[in-house]
Design an enzyme around this catalytic site. Structure first.
Site, PDB file in Angstrom:
ATOM      1  N   PHE A   1       0.826  -1.223   0.000  1.00 41.69           N
ATOM      2  CA  PHE A   1       0.000   0.000   0.000  1.00 41.69           C
ATOM      3  C   PHE A   1       0.858   1.270   0.000  1.00 41.69           C
ATOM      4  CE2 PHE A   1      -2.111   2.817   3.365  1.00 41.69           C
ATOM      5  CZ  PHE A   1      -2.702   3.662   2.438  1.00 41.69           C
TER       6      PHE A   1
ATOM      7  N   ALA B   1       9.139  -2.883   3.451  1.00 44.81           N
ATOM      8  CA  ALA B   1       8.670  -4.278   3.457  1.00 44.81           C
ATOM      9  C   ALA B   1       8.429  -4.760   4.876  1.00 44.81           C
ATOM     10  CB  ALA B   1       9.690  -5.177   2.766  1.00 44.81           C
TER      11      ALA B   1
ATOM     12  N   THR C   1       6.320   2.544  12.743  1.00 39.39           N
ATOM     13  CA  THR C   1       4.932   2.832  13.110  1.00 39.39           C
ATOM     14  C   THR C   1       4.833   3.453  14.500  1.00 39.39           C
ATOM     15  OG1 THR C   1       2.850   1.729  13.667  1.00 39.39           O
ATOM     16  CG2 THR C   1       4.814   0.395  13.858  1.00 39.39           C
ATOM     17  N   ASP C   2       3.723   4.154  14.733  1.00 36.84           N
ATOM     18  CA  ASP C   2       3.488   4.686  16.086  1.00 36.84           C
ATOM     19  C   ASP C   2       3.113   3.582  17.070  1.00 36.84           C
ATOM     20  OD1 ASP C   2       0.905   4.124  15.160  1.00 36.84           O
ATOM     21  OD2 ASP C   2       0.102   6.138  15.519  1.00 36.84           O
ATOM     22  N   GLU C   3       2.774   2.382  16.549  1.00 36.97           N
ATOM     23  CA  GLU C   3       2.316   1.309  17.441  1.00 36.97           C
ATOM     24  C   GLU C   3       3.411   0.820  18.384  1.00 36.97           C
ATOM     25  OE1 GLU C   3      -0.248  -1.707  15.998  1.00 36.97           O
ATOM     26  OE2 GLU C   3      -1.173  -0.409  14.509  1.00 36.97           O
TER      27      GLU C   3
ATOM     28  N   TYR D   1       2.734  -7.808  16.042  1.00 38.54           N
ATOM     29  CA  TYR D   1       3.152  -6.894  14.968  1.00 38.54           C
ATOM     30  C   TYR D   1       4.008  -5.761  15.524  1.00 38.54           C
ATOM     31  CZ  TYR D   1       2.850  -2.783  11.962  1.00 38.54           C
ATOM     32  OH  TYR D   1       3.160  -1.652  11.241  1.00 38.54           O
TER      33      TYR D   1
ATOM     34  N   LYS E   1       7.981  -4.789  14.941  1.00 41.43           N
ATOM     35  CA  LYS E   1       8.439  -3.497  14.392  1.00 41.43           C
ATOM     36  C   LYS E   1       9.387  -2.818  15.381  1.00 41.43           C
ATOM     37  CE  LYS E   1       7.406  -1.580  11.066  1.00 41.43           C
ATOM     38  NZ  LYS E   1       7.965  -1.617   9.673  1.00 41.43           N
TER      39      LYS E   1
ATOM     40  N   HIS F   1      -6.383  -5.007  22.232  1.00 39.79           N
ATOM     41  CA  HIS F   1      -6.639  -3.838  21.359  1.00 39.79           C
ATOM     42  C   HIS F   1      -6.144  -2.541  22.004  1.00 39.79           C
ATOM     43  CE1 HIS F   1      -9.943  -1.960  18.543  1.00 39.79           C
ATOM     44  NE2 HIS F   1      -8.721  -1.514  18.293  1.00 39.79           N
TER      45      HIS F   1
HETATM   46  P1  NAD Z   1       1.483  -3.653   3.195  1.00 42.88           P
HETATM   47  O1  NAD Z   1       1.187  -4.861   4.009  1.00 42.88           O
HETATM   48  O2  NAD Z   1       0.411  -3.054   2.366  1.00 42.88           O
HETATM   49  O3  NAD Z   1       2.702  -3.955   2.206  1.00 42.88           O
HETATM   50  C1  NAD Z   1       3.841  -4.645   2.611  1.00 42.88           C
HETATM   51  C2  NAD Z   1       4.642  -4.992   1.378  1.00 42.88           C
HETATM   52  O4  NAD Z   1       5.839  -5.679   1.814  1.00 42.88           O
HETATM   53  C3  NAD Z   1       3.916  -5.937   0.422  1.00 42.88           C
HETATM   54  O5  NAD Z   1       4.082  -5.494  -0.913  1.00 42.88           O
HETATM   55  C4  NAD Z   1       4.601  -7.282   0.639  1.00 42.88           C
HETATM   56  O6  NAD Z   1       4.594  -8.110  -0.523  1.00 42.88           O
HETATM   57  C5  NAD Z   1       6.001  -6.836   1.013  1.00 42.88           C
HETATM   58  N1  NAD Z   1       6.712  -7.858   1.810  1.00 42.88           N
HETATM   59  C6  NAD Z   1       6.238  -8.521   2.892  1.00 42.88           C
HETATM   60  N2  NAD Z   1       7.174  -9.395   3.323  1.00 42.88           N
HETATM   61  C7  NAD Z   1       8.254  -9.247   2.523  1.00 42.88           C
HETATM   62  C8  NAD Z   1       9.531  -9.854   2.468  1.00 42.88           C
HETATM   63  N3  NAD Z   1       9.897 -10.818   3.342  1.00 42.88           N
HETATM   64  N4  NAD Z   1      10.408  -9.465   1.519  1.00 42.88           N
HETATM   65  C9  NAD Z   1      10.055  -8.501   0.614  1.00 42.88           C
HETATM   66  N5  NAD Z   1       8.856  -7.914   0.607  1.00 42.88           N
HETATM   67  C10 NAD Z   1       7.968  -8.279   1.550  1.00 42.88           C
HETATM   68  O7  NAD Z   1       2.087  -2.595   4.222  1.00 42.88           O
HETATM   69  P2  NAD Z   1       1.918  -1.005   4.248  1.00 42.88           P
HETATM   70  O8  NAD Z   1       0.656  -0.666   4.919  1.00 42.88           O
HETATM   71  O9  NAD Z   1       2.207  -0.484   2.899  1.00 42.88           O
HETATM   72  O10 NAD Z   1       3.107  -0.622   5.241  1.00 42.88           O
HETATM   73  C11 NAD Z   1       4.427  -0.388   4.747  1.00 42.88           C
HETATM   74  C12 NAD Z   1       5.335  -0.100   5.917  1.00 42.88           C
HETATM   75  O11 NAD Z   1       4.863   1.022   6.646  1.00 42.88           O
HETATM   76  C13 NAD Z   1       5.413  -1.260   6.920  1.00 42.88           C
HETATM   77  O12 NAD Z   1       6.749  -1.348   7.368  1.00 42.88           O
HETATM   78  C14 NAD Z   1       4.498  -0.819   8.053  1.00 42.88           C
HETATM   79  O13 NAD Z   1       4.916  -1.360   9.281  1.00 42.88           O
HETATM   80  C15 NAD Z   1       4.677   0.683   8.017  1.00 42.88           C
HETATM   81  N6  NAD Z   1       3.538   1.484   8.478  1.00 42.88           N
HETATM   82  C16 NAD Z   1       2.292   1.277   7.960  1.00 42.88           C
HETATM   83  C17 NAD Z   1       1.234   2.105   8.364  1.00 42.88           C
HETATM   84  C18 NAD Z   1      -0.144   1.941   7.811  1.00 42.88           C
HETATM   85  O14 NAD Z   1      -1.075   2.591   8.300  1.00 42.88           O
HETATM   86  N7  NAD Z   1      -0.369   1.122   6.801  1.00 42.88           N
HETATM   87  C19 NAD Z   1       1.469   3.108   9.300  1.00 42.88           C
HETATM   88  C20 NAD Z   1       2.761   3.262   9.824  1.00 42.88           C
HETATM   89  C21 NAD Z   1       3.784   2.465   9.386  1.00 42.88           C
HETATM   90  O1  DAU Z   2      -0.821   3.061  13.683  1.00 48.37           O
HETATM   91  C1  DAU Z   2      -0.127   2.612  12.548  1.00 48.37           C
HETATM   92  C2  DAU Z   2      -0.626   1.226  12.166  1.00 48.37           C
HETATM   93  O2  DAU Z   2      -1.917   1.397  11.587  1.00 48.37           O
HETATM   94  C3  DAU Z   2       0.301   0.502  11.197  1.00 48.37           C
HETATM   95  O3  DAU Z   2       1.530   0.275  11.831  1.00 48.37           O
HETATM   96  C4  DAU Z   2      -0.325  -0.840  10.767  1.00 48.37           C
HETATM   97  O4  DAU Z   2       0.495  -1.456   9.793  1.00 48.37           O
HETATM   98  C5  DAU Z   2      -1.688  -0.558  10.178  1.00 48.37           C
HETATM   99  O5  DAU Z   2      -2.317  -1.776   9.841  1.00 48.37           O
HETATM  100  C6  DAU Z   2      -2.550   0.216  11.170  1.00 48.37           C
HETATM  101  O6  DAU Z   2      -2.851  -0.611  12.317  1.00 48.37           O
HETATM  102  P1  DAU Z   2      -4.302  -0.627  13.010  1.00 48.37           P
HETATM  103  O7  DAU Z   2      -4.469  -1.903  13.718  1.00 48.37           O
HETATM  104  O8  DAU Z   2      -4.540   0.636  13.745  1.00 48.37           O
HETATM  105  O9  DAU Z   2      -5.203  -0.570  11.664  1.00 48.37           O
HETATM  106  P2  DAU Z   2      -6.554  -1.340  11.261  1.00 48.37           P
HETATM  107  O10 DAU Z   2      -7.042  -0.699  10.010  1.00 48.37           O
HETATM  108  O11 DAU Z   2      -6.404  -2.814  11.301  1.00 48.37           O
HETATM  109  O12 DAU Z   2      -7.546  -0.927  12.456  1.00 48.37           O
HETATM  110  C7  DAU Z   2      -7.827   0.435  12.729  1.00 48.37           C
HETATM  111  C8  DAU Z   2      -8.767   0.457  13.928  1.00 48.37           C
HETATM  112  O13 DAU Z   2     -10.029  -0.089  13.525  1.00 48.37           O
HETATM  113  C9  DAU Z   2      -8.280  -0.402  15.079  1.00 48.37           C
HETATM  114  O14 DAU Z   2      -8.632   0.224  16.299  1.00 48.37           O
HETATM  115  C10 DAU Z   2      -9.067  -1.696  14.916  1.00 48.37           C
HETATM  116  C11 DAU Z   2     -10.360  -1.239  14.302  1.00 48.37           C
HETATM  117  N1  DAU Z   2     -11.014  -2.194  13.379  1.00 48.37           N
HETATM  118  C12 DAU Z   2     -10.271  -2.762  12.408  1.00 48.37           C
HETATM  119  C13 DAU Z   2     -10.831  -3.669  11.530  1.00 48.37           C
HETATM  120  C14 DAU Z   2     -10.001  -4.335  10.451  1.00 48.37           C
HETATM  121  C15 DAU Z   2     -12.370  -2.443  13.499  1.00 48.37           C
HETATM  122  O15 DAU Z   2     -13.054  -1.882  14.383  1.00 48.37           O
HETATM  123  N2  DAU Z   2     -12.943  -3.328  12.633  1.00 48.37           N
HETATM  124  C16 DAU Z   2     -12.231  -3.964  11.664  1.00 48.37           C
HETATM  125  O16 DAU Z   2     -12.814  -4.793  10.919  1.00 48.37           O
END
Ligand code: NAD
Ligand code: DAU
Length: 354
Positions: free
Chosen positions: A12, A83, A135-137, A161, A165, A295
């Site tokens: 993403f 990744a 991530t902030d998590e 997770y 991280k 959670h």
């Molecule tokens: P995502 O799950 O959408 O994408 C992860 C990508 O990494 C995928 O394309 C997957 O194929 C690839 N991948 C997974 N394992 C791999 C491996 N062993 N080798 C090579 N590629 C691999 O994740 P995202 O939401 O795009 O998040 C990207 C980064 O940002 C992550 O490190 C995540 O922890 C961090 N992050 C995400 C969010 C969020 O809200 N989505 C917020 C803060 C930080």
């Molecule tokens: O804070 C950064 C993080 O945000 C990233 O590091 C993670 O990769 C990313 O997945 C995201 O984590 P969350 O767990 O916060 O995201 P998610 O979209 O899974 O959930 C957001 C909130 O919504 C969380 O409080 C759980 C809740 N939720 C989620 C799902 C999937 C629901 O209530 N119902 C649902 O079906």
């Protein structure tokens, strides 16, 4: 050609970053290393077909030999490391892959990069950067009255997770302190926007709403997250990569603290306006379900360091970013159906069979 190496560039945020970076015709080329797990999707990069500035390699970051070869061949001036296994719920069902990719994979990448970096000329060594996207998590959970997470908040990860991280963040930090590797780390809040895999809250709600399915809200729906439009996150990463201070960490956030219920209601209201149902509101589909184990109650980001030092702040409000996002999903039903059917994996195998 000059390259940067992006890991996870078919996910993403990674795909948004690659598209955003390459839209700047003056920017370096990208070698994009992605294993293509269920979350990786080359359809998100379809607009780059035939673009010589984008080289894709289906590679696991745990594969040291492959990484060594890629680094030697493309000689990147920087790494942007996205990744990861990224979904909290999946980490609860099966933490193994999270330990493997997020910890062992980051370690393997750091080792490969350390070896490569050691071969560079002095000026190139100084200019080199390893940007780790975190991530902030990692900071754990806040109570309603607690101050936001800052860069000095102690780590207290609560899910497999976030623990994985946090471990990767510590490894990156250690490679700077021990070996001098020029690293930067960003800790970002919840992203949303185009190409978001519909297992995460916002794309799940959009796609379920349109399909007439229940909109599952965990627990009481009052957990709080800070939301950032993915384009703003990409801009922040570019700033940190260009001008961030080596060895520093930067919090990235949208100044948008919302309860999950607020988020789901806002999505429903926008859909009611943009794609009205024949009768009633999308809110009627909201269903409260069993809570996520462990959670985290609240995340909130203090992003003032990034603004003070590098002048970055988000361009989108939650409302403007969400509207763009929903419009993208309405216009991109082909992408959505493809992801949801799992058909894209076959497409990849056919198109990229070695
Ligand atoms: P995502 O799950 O959408 O994408 C992860 C990508 O990494 C995928 O394309 C997957 O194929 C690839 N991948 C997974 N394992 C791999 C491996 N062993 N080798 C090579 N590629 C691999 O994740 P995202 O939401 O795009 O998040 C990207 C980064 O940002 C992550 O490190 C995540 O922890 C961090 N992050 C995400 C969010 C969020 O809200 N989505 C917020 C803060 C930080
Ligand atoms: O804070 C950064 C993080 O945000 C990233 O590091 C993670 O990769 C990313 O997945 C995201 O984590 P969350 O767990 O916060 O995201 P998610 O979209 O899974 O959930 C957001 C909130 O919504 C969380 O409080 C759980 C809740 N939720 C989620 C799902 C999937 C629901 O209530 N119902 C649902 O079906």
């Amino acid at each position: 050609m000059h390259y940067i190496l992006v890991t996870g560039g078919a996910g993403f945020i990674g795909a948004n970053f690659v598209l955003n970076w390459l839209s700047d015709l003056g920017a370096d080329s990208i070698v994009n290393v992605d294993k293509l797990t269920y979350a990786g999707n080359l359809k998100s990069l379809a607009s780059l077909e035939g673009n010589e500035r984008h080289v894709f390699s289906q590679t696991d970051i745990c594969d040291r030999e492959a990484l060594d070869q890629i680094l030697a061949k493309y000689k990147p001036r920087a790494i942007v490391h996205f990744a990861a296994e990224s979904h909290v719920d999946r980490s609860i069902h099966g933490p193994g892959e999270f330990i493997q990719t997020n910890i062992v994979g980051t370690f393997t990448l750091l080792e490969a990069v350390r070896a490569y970096w050691g071969t560079l000329e002095a000026a190139d060594r100084d200019a080199f950067r390893f940007l780790h996207v975190s991530t902030d998590e990692v900071f754990g959970s806040l109570a309603a009255e607690d101050p936001q997470f800052s860069e000095t908040t102690a780590y207290a990860p609560n899910s497999p997770y976030s623990a994985s991280k946090a471990a990767s963040d510590h490894l990156v930090r250690a490679y700077h302190h021990t070996y001098g590797l020029p690293v930067l780390t960003t800790n970002c809040s919840n992203n949303y926007g185009p190409y978001h895999f519909p297992e995460k809250l916002i794309p799940l709600v959009i796609t379920n709403a349109l399909a007439g399915k229940p909109l599952p809200v965990y627990g009481d729906g009052l957990n709080v997250r800070d939301w950032l439009y993915v384009g703003d996150h990409c801009a922040a990463i570019r700033e940190v990569l260009a001008r961030g201070r080596v060895g520093e960490t930067y919090n990235v956030g949208g100044w948008n603290e919302k309860t999950n219920l607020d988020v789901v209601n806002t999505v429903c209201d926008l859909l009611d306006a943009l794609r009205p149902k024949p009768k009633g509101s999308y809110r009627d589909q909201i269903t409260f379900v069993k809570d996520r184990p462990g959670h985290d109650r609240r995340y909130a980001i203090d992003a003032r360091k990034l603004e003070r030092e590098l002048g970055w702040k988000p361009a989108e409000t939650f409302e403007s970013g969400l509207r763009k996002t929903i419009e993208w999903y309405l216009d991109s039903q082909g992408w959505v159906q493809n992801v949801m059917s799992g058909e894209y994996r076959k497409w990849v195998a056919t198109q990229y069979a070695v």
